[in-house]
Design an enzyme around this catalytic site. Structure first.
Site, PDB file in Angstrom:
ATOM      1  N   LYS A 283     -15.803   7.442  -2.574  1.00  0.00           N
ATOM      2  CA  LYS A 283     -15.478   7.617  -1.099  1.00  0.00           C
ATOM      3  C   LYS A 283     -14.458   8.733  -1.027  1.00  0.00           C
ATOM      4  O   LYS A 283     -13.595   8.902  -1.911  1.00  0.00           O
ATOM      5  CB  LYS A 283     -15.099   6.220  -0.608  1.00  0.00           C
ATOM      6  CG  LYS A 283     -13.721   5.721  -1.121  1.00  0.00           C
ATOM      7  CD  LYS A 283     -13.152   4.380  -0.484  1.00  0.00           C
ATOM      8  CE  LYS A 283     -11.747   4.113  -0.865  1.00  0.00           C
ATOM      9  NZ  LYS A 283     -11.277   2.839  -0.485  1.00  0.00           N
TER      10      LYS A 283
ATOM     11  N   ARG B 156       0.915  -1.065  -0.143  1.00  0.00           N
ATOM     12  CA  ARG B 156       0.054  -0.062  -0.042  1.00  0.00           C
ATOM     13  C   ARG B 156       0.760   1.384  -0.125  1.00  0.00           C
ATOM     14  O   ARG B 156       0.412   2.412  -0.463  1.00  0.00           O
ATOM     15  CB  ARG B 156      -0.916  -0.025   1.261  1.00  0.00           C
ATOM     16  CG  ARG B 156      -2.197  -0.968   1.155  1.00  0.00           C
ATOM     17  CD  ARG B 156      -2.821  -1.125   2.254  1.00  0.00           C
ATOM     18  NE  ARG B 156      -2.197  -1.884   3.121  1.00  0.00           N
ATOM     19  CZ  ARG B 156      -2.830  -2.112   4.318  1.00  0.00           C
ATOM     20  NH1 ARG B 156      -4.241  -1.961   4.765  1.00  0.00           N
ATOM     21  NH2 ARG B 156      -2.115  -3.001   5.458  1.00  0.00           N
TER      22      ARG B 156
ATOM     23  N   ASP C  85     -13.939   1.662  -4.872  1.00  0.00           N
ATOM     24  CA  ASP C  85     -13.281   2.993  -5.121  1.00  0.00           C
ATOM     25  C   ASP C  85     -13.254   3.037  -6.609  1.00  0.00           C
ATOM     26  O   ASP C  85     -13.086   2.203  -7.255  1.00  0.00           O
ATOM     27  CB  ASP C  85     -12.191   3.371  -4.186  1.00  0.00           C
ATOM     28  CG  ASP C  85     -11.103   2.563  -4.616  1.00  0.00           C
ATOM     29  OD1 ASP C  85     -10.669   2.061  -5.699  1.00  0.00           O
ATOM     30  OD2 ASP C  85     -10.583   2.034  -3.358  1.00  0.00           O
TER      31      ASP C  85
ATOM     32  N   ARG D 246     -11.346   9.873   1.873  1.00  0.00           N
ATOM     33  CA  ARG D 246     -10.321   9.144   2.812  1.00  0.00           C
ATOM     34  C   ARG D 246      -9.490  10.478   3.197  1.00  0.00           C
ATOM     35  O   ARG D 246      -8.962  11.213   2.593  1.00  0.00           O
ATOM     36  CB  ARG D 246      -9.362   8.026   2.108  1.00  0.00           C
ATOM     37  CG  ARG D 246      -8.695   7.242   2.939  1.00  0.00           C
ATOM     38  CD  ARG D 246      -7.668   6.455   2.373  1.00  0.00           C
ATOM     39  NE  ARG D 246      -8.188   5.480   1.773  1.00  0.00           N
ATOM     40  CZ  ARG D 246      -8.714   4.184   2.496  1.00  0.00           C
ATOM     41  NH1 ARG D 246      -8.285   4.257   3.642  1.00  0.00           N
ATOM     42  NH2 ARG D 246      -9.340   3.252   1.731  1.00  0.00           N
TER      43      ARG D 246
ATOM     44  N   GLY E 113     -13.272  -1.684   7.484  1.00  0.00           N
ATOM     45  CA  GLY E 113     -14.029  -0.428   7.295  1.00  0.00           C
ATOM     46  C   GLY E 113     -14.581  -0.134   5.960  1.00  0.00           C
ATOM     47  O   GLY E 113     -15.785   0.128   5.797  1.00  0.00           O
TER      48      GLY E 113
END
Length: 300
Positions: A176, A78, A152, A178, A211
């Protein structure tokens, strides 16, 4: 994997010194061998990455002919770019570490972003769990009206591949937002696309705290979907993930075992598909100088 390939795992001695240092030694000769060194980067992730590096170094110093590092889950994937100043690109660092340790080739399943392949100075086999996940979906939900939903906009290309595999099922994605200063948190704002009355396949590469995926499932159901099926490759399942998924509106959560899932992290909705057959076939193609791309209809 060894059983699928008709071979055996090399006997290995591994232990920790009192101060936590890791020791690895292979108990039979690997000189001139085509070595495939496999490790799951699970919790505690830094310990298993370090052991993996030491395993590679031991192979190099024992004169293995070619060393292929098999990372079913690529740790630090990530962190593949800088969002803000003074941040690391840890996914690149991982590639550099394995190259320095002595790796000639990397093999990973569903990298977080395809660009990670370019971080390693050597061949990278990017395997995809999509065919096996999609075949399971077709076998169990193929007779229903389906839609493919990306959690997303960034994973819409993967959703397109899912759509093609599911016979042209319509696409949608969850818009979304973030906060980059708060990891593992996002807000599902709205669903872009028609999901009403359809069984929605919500696809992602990993489930960490759960989540993002559970909020996306709730947003999809709020738009009138007939149901939500979550399909993801890597089941990290950190912290509250199991409770969130168990209580979510998703009917089923389909994952692979690229990471070990302890008994206490399993739940009724969870279906775990074995990744070993896929990696075994890829290892055989590499060993025989064949084509890994042929396993994915030319898309790998």
């Amino acid at each position: 994997m060894a059983a699928d390939l008709g071979t055996k795992v090399v006997p290995t001695q591994a232990y920790d010194f009192a101060n936590g240092e890791i020791y690895v030694r292979y108990e039979e000769s690997v000189r001139g061998c085509d070595a495939f060194v496999i490790q799951s980067h699970t919790v505690p992730i830094n310990e298993w990455i370090m052991e993996h590096l030491i395993m590679v170094d031991a192979l190099k110093r024992a004169s293995a002919k070619r060393i292929t590092v098999v990372l079913p889950f690529y740790g630090y994937a990530r962190q593949d770019k800088k969002h803000r100043g003074r941040e690391p690109i840890s996914a690149r660092l991982m590639a550099d570490l394995f190259r320095t340790a002595g790796a000639d080739r990397l093999m990973a399943v569903d990298l977080h972003t395809a660009q990670i392949q370019g971080f390693f100075d050597g061949p990278v086999d990017h395997l995809m769990a999509l065919p096996m996940l999609a075949d399971y979906v077709i076998a169990n939900y193929g007779k229903k009206k389906l839609a493919v939903v990306s959690p997303d906009a960034g994973r819409i290309k993967v959703a397109e591949q899912w759509s093609a595999r599911l016979g042209g099922a319509p696409l949608a994605f969850v818009h979304k937002t973030r906060d980059i200063t708060r990891p593992n948190e996002s807000v599902a704002n709205r669903v872009v696309g028609d999901v009403a009355g359809r069984m929605c396949i919500l696809v992602d590469d990993m489930i960490d705290t759960g989540g993002t995926i559970t909020k996306a499932a709730d947003a999809i159901m709020a738009e009138g979907a007939a149901g939500v099926i979550v399909a993801a490759t890597h089941a990290i399942l950190s912290g509250p993930a199991v409770d969130r998924l168990r209580a979510s509106s998703a009917r089923e959560v389909i994952v692979t075992d690229t990471l070990p899932i302890p008994i206490d992290r399993q739940f009724d909705k969870l279906t775990v598909l074995p990744i070993a057959p896929l990696i075994s076939r890829a290892i055989m193609e590499v060993f025989e100088d064949g084509s890994v791309t042929s396993l994915f209809e030319g898309r790998a």
